[in-house]
Design a protein around this motif. Structure first.
Motif, short mmCIF file in Angstrom:
data_model
loop_
_atom_site.label_atom_id
_atom_site.label_comp_id
_atom_site.label_asym_id
_atom_site.label_seq_id
_atom_site.Cartn_x
_atom_site.Cartn_y
_atom_site.Cartn_z
N PRO A 173 0.64 -1.25 0.07
CA PRO A 173 0.06 0.04 -0.19
C PRO A 173 0.79 1.24 -0.07
CG PRO A 173 -0.88 -1.50 1.84
CD PRO A 173 0.48 -2.00 1.19
N PHE A 174 0.34 2.20 -0.81
CA PHE A 174 1.26 3.54 -0.90
C PHE A 174 1.45 4.10 0.50
CE2 PHE A 174 1.66 8.10 -1.38
CZ PHE A 174 2.59 8.18 -1.93
N SER A 175 0.38 3.98 1.46
CA SER A 175 0.67 4.48 2.74
C SER A 175 1.78 3.99 3.33
CB SER A 175 -0.85 4.44 3.60
OG SER A 175 -1.29 3.12 3.79
N LEU A 176 2.13 2.88 3.41
CA LEU A 176 3.07 2.22 4.08
C LEU A 176 4.36 2.89 3.56
CD1 LEU A 176 4.36 0.04 5.98
CD2 LEU A 176 4.35 -1.43 3.90
N LEU A 177 4.81 3.45 2.33
CA LEU A 177 6.10 3.90 1.75
C LEU A 177 6.71 5.00 2.72
CD1 LEU A 177 5.52 3.20 -1.88
CD2 LEU A 177 6.19 1.55 -0.14
N PRO A 178 5.85 6.21 2.78
CA PRO A 178 6.51 7.18 3.60
C PRO A 178 6.62 6.90 5.43
CG PRO A 178 4.10 7.71 3.08
CD PRO A 178 4.51 6.52 2.21
N LEU A 179 5.73 6.00 5.69
CA LEU A 179 5.90 5.40 7.05
C LEU A 179 7.24 4.93 7.42
CD1 LEU A 179 3.16 3.74 8.95
CD2 LEU A 179 5.44 2.80 9.11
N ALA A 180 7.51 3.86 6.44
CA ALA A 180 8.82 3.17 6.26
C ALA A 180 10.00 4.16 6.19
CB ALA A 180 8.74 2.01 5.26
N ALA A 181 9.90 4.84 5.17
CA ALA A 181 10.93 5.81 4.93
C ALA A 181 11.39 6.65 6.08
CB ALA A 181 10.62 6.71 3.72
N ALA A 182 10.37 7.16 6.63
CA ALA A 182 10.50 7.98 7.95
C ALA A 182 11.30 7.24 9.05
CB ALA A 182 9.17 8.37 8.52
N ASP A 183 10.88 6.00 9.28
CA ASP A 183 11.35 5.09 10.17
C ASP A 183 12.87 4.80 9.97
OD1 ASP A 183 9.17 4.91 11.69
OD2 ASP A 183 8.49 2.90 10.90
N TYR A 184 13.20 4.31 8.71
CA TYR A 184 14.62 4.36 8.11
C TYR A 184 15.44 5.44 8.51
CZ TYR A 184 13.11 0.25 5.82
OH TYR A 184 12.49 -1.04 5.46
N LEU A 185 14.97 6.65 8.42
CA LEU A 185 15.87 8.09 8.53
C LEU A 185 15.89 8.11 9.86
CD1 LEU A 185 14.16 10.27 5.89
CD2 LEU A 185 16.41 9.36 5.86
N VAL A 186 14.92 7.89 10.81
CA VAL A 186 15.17 7.87 12.30
C VAL A 186 16.16 6.84 12.88
CG1 VAL A 186 13.93 7.79 14.57
CG2 VAL A 186 12.76 9.12 12.45
N THR A 187 15.97 5.65 12.25
CA THR A 187 16.94 4.52 12.88
C THR A 187 18.41 5.07 12.15
OG1 THR A 187 15.27 2.88 12.84
CG2 THR A 187 17.70 2.02 12.68
N GLY A 188 18.57 5.66 11.13
CA GLY A 188 19.73 5.98 10.65
C GLY A 188 19.93 4.80 9.42
N LEU A 189 20.34 5.53 8.20
CA LEU A 189 20.88 4.42 7.06
C LEU A 189 21.89 3.73 7.36
CD1 LEU A 189 19.75 6.55 4.05
CD2 LEU A 189 18.36 4.88 5.36
N PRO A 190 23.01 4.16 8.10
CA PRO A 190 24.24 3.44 8.51
C PRO A 190 23.96 2.22 9.31
CG PRO A 190 24.89 5.85 8.39
CD PRO A 190 23.51 5.75 8.30
N ARG A 191 23.16 2.65 10.24
CA ARG A 191 22.50 1.54 11.15
C ARG A 191 21.74 0.45 10.54
NH1 ARG A 191 21.21 2.46 17.69
NH2 ARG A 191 23.31 3.71 17.30
#
Length: 250
Positions: free
Chosen positions: A146-164
């Motif tokens: 679902p499209f609504s999952l994509l911004p949610l996941a992207a925001a989580d990845y940024l908070v966690t941090g891409l290197p991590r």
């Protein structure tokens, strides 16, 4: 209910507070994410009287500060077991998605007293599959969600941090190659392995293999959804889990 325990693990709670003898479920998210994409399922499970807890794993999202670096799968499992005991939950039904299934398998193998049942939704990563191929499968799955999952996941990845996130991916690949199947073989709790019919990450053959490896496993496939089946169809997933916990699935 939202709280941060003494372990530093941020936790979302749904339904009644945990109490002795009452059914409870713990929902475990995938790599680099938070528990936010599990909330629709948590709400539906709680509506039937189950206490549902959704932690952000140490080092991820709102529990990022609970770990100074990306933890390996075994460390995450032990941290989650410590959190579980701190809350005095009693045996739980663990519901996990993607790499969260590796964490759940490790927890159940190491701490069987904490687990009554397991539900593995799209278990990843498959052993003997290279990192680039696993990543390619992830990219192929994106347009099926679902499209609504994509911004949610992207925001989580940024908070966690891409290197991590990248470090966690490497550790998860190592666990898949060295420990995942061994942990599954040590699981004797009744286990339901679920796959969305459009999942490009967890193949149908792998799902059947996982169910055979655990001591008491069975499979189910949900039509019209992909890797995050619990997010795309939370009502159907909750109904499936409830049938499983009530012993209606063979």
């Amino acid at each position: 209910m939202e709280q941060r325990t003494d372990t530093g693990i941020f936790t979302r709670g749904f339904g009644a507070p945990p109490r002795d003898g009452a059914p409870n479920a713990v929902l475990v998210h995938g790599l680099g994410l938070s528990g936010r994409y599990l909330v629709p399922l948590a709400r539906r499970l709680a509506a039937s009287g189950t206490t549902v807890l959704v932690p952000d794993l140490p080092g991820n999202a709102r529990s990022r500060a609970a770990a100074r670096r990306a933890l390996d799968v075994g460390q995450l499992a032990d941290a989650l077991a410590h959190w579980h005991r701190q809350l005095s939950l009693g045996p739980s039904c663990l519901v996990a998605n993607s790499v969260g299934c590796q964490v759940t398998a490790a927890l159940t193998a190491r701490h069987p007293d904490l687990v009554s049942r397991m539900v593995l939704v799209g278990p990843a990563l498959e052993p003997r599959t290279s990192g680039p191929r696993q990543f390619g499968r992830l990219l192929a799955d994106v347009p099926r969600e679902p499209f609504s999952l994509l911004p949610l996941a992207a925001a989580d990845y940024l908070v966690t941090g891409l290197p991590r996130c990248a470090a966690s991916f490497r550790r998860a690949l190592r666990d898949a190659a060295e420990s995942f199947e061994g942990n599954l073989a040590r699981v004797h709790a009744p286990t339901l392995v679920v796959r969305g019919s459009g999942d490009t990450i967890a193949s149908a053959a792998w799902i059947r293999h996982v169910a055979r490896v655990v001591g008491d496993g069975r499979t189910a496939e949900m039509p019209g959804v992909a890797h995050a089946a619990h997010y795309s169809a939370p009502d159907a997933m909750a109904a499936l889990i409830e049938k499983f916990t009530e012993g209606e699935l063979s």
